[in-house]
Write a protein that holds these residues in place. Structure first.
Motif, PDB file in Angstrom:
ATOM      1  N   SER A  64       0.826  -1.206   0.000  1.00 26.45           N
ATOM      2  CA  SER A  64       0.000   0.000   0.000  1.00 26.45           C
ATOM      3  C   SER A  64       0.860   1.256   0.000  1.00 26.45           C
ATOM      4  O   SER A  64       1.927   1.298   0.615  1.00 26.45           O
ATOM      5  CB  SER A  64      -0.891   0.044   1.258  1.00 26.45           C
ATOM      6  OG  SER A  64      -1.675  -1.105   1.396  1.00 26.45           O
ATOM      7  N   PHE A  93      -4.338   1.375  10.094  1.00 25.63           N
ATOM      8  CA  PHE A  93      -4.403   0.910   8.711  1.00 25.63           C
ATOM      9  C   PHE A  93      -3.522  -0.306   8.486  1.00 25.63           C
ATOM     10  O   PHE A  93      -3.905  -1.247   7.771  1.00 25.63           O
ATOM     11  CB  PHE A  93      -4.002   2.026   7.754  1.00 25.63           C
ATOM     12  CG  PHE A  93      -3.975   1.593   6.320  1.00 25.63           C
ATOM     13  CD1 PHE A  93      -5.148   1.438   5.606  1.00 25.63           C
ATOM     14  CD2 PHE A  93      -2.766   1.314   5.685  1.00 25.63           C
ATOM     15  CE1 PHE A  93      -5.131   1.003   4.283  1.00 25.63           C
ATOM     16  CE2 PHE A  93      -2.745   0.885   4.360  1.00 25.63           C
ATOM     17  CZ  PHE A  93      -3.936   0.734   3.662  1.00 25.63           C
ATOM     18  N   PRO A 130      -6.316  -4.426   3.384  1.00 23.30           N
ATOM     19  CA  PRO A 130      -6.973  -3.686   2.312  1.00 23.30           C
ATOM     20  C   PRO A 130      -6.679  -4.286   0.944  1.00 23.30           C
ATOM     21  O   PRO A 130      -5.832  -5.175   0.803  1.00 23.30           O
ATOM     22  CB  PRO A 130      -6.346  -2.301   2.427  1.00 23.30           C
ATOM     23  CG  PRO A 130      -4.954  -2.585   2.917  1.00 23.30           C
ATOM     24  CD  PRO A 130      -5.108  -3.741   3.873  1.00 23.30           C
ATOM     25  N   GLN A 163      -3.051  -0.063  -3.682  1.00 23.60           N
ATOM     26  CA  GLN A 163      -3.866   1.153  -3.687  1.00 23.60           C
ATOM     27  C   GLN A 163      -3.233   2.231  -2.807  1.00 23.60           C
ATOM     28  O   GLN A 163      -2.291   1.993  -2.055  1.00 23.60           O
ATOM     29  CB  GLN A 163      -5.293   0.837  -3.221  1.00 23.60           C
ATOM     30  CG  GLN A 163      -6.005  -0.214  -4.065  1.00 23.60           C
ATOM     31  CD  GLN A 163      -6.118   0.174  -5.522  1.00 23.60           C
ATOM     32  OE1 GLN A 163      -6.366   1.336  -5.842  1.00 23.60           O
ATOM     33  NE2 GLN A 163      -5.944  -0.793  -6.419  1.00 23.60           N
ATOM     34  N   TRP A 219      -3.940   5.269   0.062  1.00 24.17           N
ATOM     35  CA  TRP A 219      -4.903   5.419   1.151  1.00 24.17           C
ATOM     36  C   TRP A 219      -4.601   6.599   2.069  1.00 24.17           C
ATOM     37  O   TRP A 219      -3.448   6.996   2.238  1.00 24.17           O
ATOM     38  CB  TRP A 219      -4.911   4.153   2.008  1.00 24.17           C
ATOM     39  CG  TRP A 219      -5.175   2.891   1.277  1.00 24.17           C
ATOM     40  CD1 TRP A 219      -4.243   2.057   0.691  1.00 24.17           C
ATOM     41  CD2 TRP A 219      -6.447   2.282   1.035  1.00 24.17           C
ATOM     42  NE1 TRP A 219      -4.856   0.980   0.111  1.00 24.17           N
ATOM     43  CE2 TRP A 219      -6.210   1.088   0.305  1.00 24.17           C
ATOM     44  CE3 TRP A 219      -7.756   2.627   1.370  1.00 24.17           C
ATOM     45  CZ2 TRP A 219      -7.237   0.239  -0.087  1.00 24.17           C
ATOM     46  CZ3 TRP A 219      -8.784   1.777   0.982  1.00 24.17           C
ATOM     47  CH2 TRP A 219      -8.517   0.602   0.254  1.00 24.17           C
ATOM     48  N   GLU A 276      -9.484   5.656   3.592  1.00 23.08           N
ATOM     49  CA  GLU A 276     -10.165   6.116   2.389  1.00 23.08           C
ATOM     50  C   GLU A 276      -9.213   5.996   1.210  1.00 23.08           C
ATOM     51  O   GLU A 276      -8.068   6.449   1.267  1.00 23.08           O
ATOM     52  CB  GLU A 276     -10.607   7.574   2.555  1.00 23.08           C
ATOM     53  CG  GLU A 276     -11.228   8.192   1.306  1.00 23.08           C
ATOM     54  CD  GLU A 276     -11.504   9.679   1.474  1.00 23.08           C
ATOM     55  OE1 GLU A 276     -11.729  10.346   0.440  1.00 23.08           O
ATOM     56  OE2 GLU A 276     -11.448  10.177   2.615  1.00 23.08           O
ATOM     57  N   GLN A 277      -9.687   5.415   0.105  1.00 21.10           N
ATOM     58  CA  GLN A 277      -8.843   5.256  -1.072  1.00 21.10           C
ATOM     59  C   GLN A 277      -8.682   6.590  -1.783  1.00 21.10           C
ATOM     60  O   GLN A 277      -9.657   7.315  -1.993  1.00 21.10           O
ATOM     61  CB  GLN A 277      -9.450   4.218  -2.027  1.00 21.10           C
ATOM     62  CG  GLN A 277      -8.484   3.721  -3.067  1.00 21.10           C
ATOM     63  CD  GLN A 277      -9.025   2.487  -3.780  1.00 21.10           C
ATOM     64  OE1 GLN A 277      -9.616   1.602  -3.168  1.00 21.10           O
ATOM     65  NE2 GLN A 277      -8.830   2.442  -5.083  1.00 21.10           N
TER      66      GLN A 277
END
Length: 223
Positions: free
Chosen positions: A174, A204, A209, A213, A215, A219-220
């Motif tokens: 991530s 997190f 997740p 992505q 983040w 929240e993306q």
């Protein structure tokens, strides 16, 4: 059995706050700093010298970490630099030096560490919305400034994406925006303390997740 988190750049700011948060939560923490020293201690803290600009330093640090015989549950690539805070144009020397730390050294270190990351582990690259090409509602607090830093974070995001594809099914990768944080880099006008940023990142890291992505607080974010 305690889980192990590896965090680069724990000498100050977000990295220090992250290390202290994970230690408080019962994790074993392997940390790095450019000097090999930090101004706090704990029985579950191990600190090694790492200069991401220097390939020999990276290799030596990796070998020292391997000697601890720990496998890694969470790897947080936190160490980074902002070298062109007062620039509005690309200065080649500053771009090169920025990329050496924020992208090339970080990728080199990560590639060396992947074999030690446990299946179902999580690799987190601390990025910034400053590196979002699409833009975001969370905003660019300094439009037109520090192009080298922005370029480096956009490139780091692409490293996240490519590494996630490669490790898909085993390790989650991530990019994480920590927020605008009161550090030497963020300045004292920023919104969050390092401890507040660390709290959000800690929460997190324990999640599972979608891999590859970008983040912020769960929240993306757009790339």
């Amino acid at each position: 059995m305690s889980k192990t988190t590896l965090i680069t750049g724990i000498g100050k700011g977000i990295g220090k706050a992250l290390a202290q948060k994970f230690l408080a939560e019962g994790f074993r923490v392997i940390g790095t700093s450019t000097t090999g020293n930090v101004d706090f201690s704990h029985q579950n803290l191990f600190v090694f010298k790492l200069d991401l600009r220097d390939a020999d330093s990276i290799e030596h640090c990796v070998e020292e970490i391997k000697k601890t015989e720990n496998t890694i549950d969470i790897l947080i690539n936190n160490a980074g630099v902002l070298l062109d805070e007062d620039e509005s144009v690309v200065v080649p020397r500053k771009l090169r030096d920025t990329l050496e730390v924020n992208l090339i050294g970080t990728a080199n270190f990560t590639e060396h560490m992947i074999s030690l990351v446990n299946t179902r582990g999580h690799i987190i690259n601390i990025s910034s919305t400053a590196g979002s090409i699409q833009g975001t509602a969370h905003g660019d607090h300094f439009p037109g400034k520090y192009p080298a830093y922005k370029i480096s974070k956009a490139a780091l995001n692409m490293y996240t994406r490519t590494l996630a594809r490669r490790l898909e099914g085993s390790v989650v990768v991530s990019s994480v925006h920590p927020g605008w944080v009161k550090t030497d880099m963020g300045g004292q006008e920023a919104d969050l303390t390092p401890e507040q940023a660390a709290e959000g990142i800690y929460t997190f890291t324990l999640s599972r997740p979608e891999t590859g992505q970008f983040w912020f607080k769960g929240e993306q974010l757009p790339w």
